[in-house]
Design a protein around this motif. Structure first.
Motif, PDB file in Angstrom:
ATOM      1  N   LEU A  17       2.680  -7.590 -14.234  1.00 17.58           N
ATOM      2  CA  LEU A  17       3.224  -6.825 -13.041  1.00 17.58           C
ATOM      3  C   LEU A  17       4.409  -6.128 -13.435  1.00 17.58           C
ATOM      4  CD1 LEU A  17       2.876  -9.928 -10.404  1.00 17.58           C
ATOM      5  CD2 LEU A  17       1.276  -7.858 -10.822  1.00 17.58           C
ATOM      6  N   THR A  20       3.092  -2.501 -14.394  1.00 12.57           N
ATOM      7  CA  THR A  20       2.264  -1.959 -13.445  1.00 12.57           C
ATOM      8  C   THR A  20       2.835  -1.859 -12.198  1.00 12.57           C
ATOM      9  OG1 THR A  20       1.049  -4.047 -12.933  1.00 12.57           O
ATOM     10  CG2 THR A  20       0.227  -2.462 -14.688  1.00 12.57           C
ATOM     11  N   ALA A  21       3.821  -2.701 -11.544  1.00  9.76           N
ATOM     12  CA  ALA A  21       4.167  -2.669 -10.232  1.00  9.76           C
ATOM     13  C   ALA A  21       5.078  -1.345  -9.939  1.00  9.76           C
ATOM     14  CB  ALA A  21       4.778  -3.933  -9.777  1.00  9.76           C
ATOM     15  N   THR A 159      -2.354  -4.646  -8.068  1.00 11.77           N
ATOM     16  CA  THR A 159      -2.545  -4.278  -9.489  1.00 11.77           C
ATOM     17  C   THR A 159      -4.061  -4.761  -9.860  1.00 11.77           C
ATOM     18  OG1 THR A 159      -0.309  -5.080  -9.854  1.00 11.77           O
ATOM     19  CG2 THR A 159      -1.959  -5.037 -11.646  1.00 11.77           C
TER      20      THR A 159
END
Length: 165
Positions: A17, A20-21, A159
């Motif tokens: 995360l 990607t977040a 995601t």
């Protein structure tokens, strides 16, 4: 029982995360009723977003008059965001108002998420009394942090949606 099965984020998931977040566009839609409880829910959501690298300035914040209005504001946010975190609290009173608001908000947020194909983290507390809400609000002494959990759910689902595209 509240607290049973509480969220535990695997370190590997947190690592993914964090990669990607930060590129996600996130909106936090929060009702204004029950200021102390909402402060805890909002702080929990923002703490999670910060943990995964989403900058405070990059989060859109929307103030909803109450929990009943969460779905319409979440629907508008879902048009331009990758994830929406919906936060509110409804405490049972002596009239059927509780059931109507809880049902409308829950059904509305579900509809928004499915129709927009945008994850909506469900941070709507539906409690019998104020103490139950305080126990879930992520405040000092709370047993749970539903704002944090709702933000996690929205970001994790967003995601996953990217991997399905």
């Amino acid at each position: 029982m509240s607290g049973a099965g509480a969220l535990s984020i695997d370190p590997e998931e947190l690592s993914v995360l964090r990669q990607t977040a930060p590129s996600l566009r996130v909106a936090v839609v929060a009702a204004r009723w029950h200021k102390r409880i909402m402060g805890g829910l909002t702080a929990g959501a923002e703490r999670f977003l910060e943990e995964v690298g989403i900058r405070h300035d990059d989060v859109t914040r929307v103030a909803a008059p109450g929990s009943f209005e969460l779905p319409v504001l979440a629907a508008r946010a879902a048009r331009s965001h990758d994830a929406v975190v919906a936060l509110g609290v409804v405490i049972r009173g002596g009239t059927p108002h509780f059931e109507y608001v809880c049902s409308a908000a829950t059904d509305g947020l579900t509809k928004v998420s499915v129709e927009a194909e945008t994850p909506v983290g469900f941070g709507l507390l539906t409690c019998d009394d104020e103490q139950q809400a305080l126990d879930r609000a992520g405040l000092e002494g709370s047993r749970e942090d539903k704002g944090y959990e709702a933000a996690h759910a929205a970001v994790a689902a967003a995601t996953q949606l990217r991997t399905l595209s």
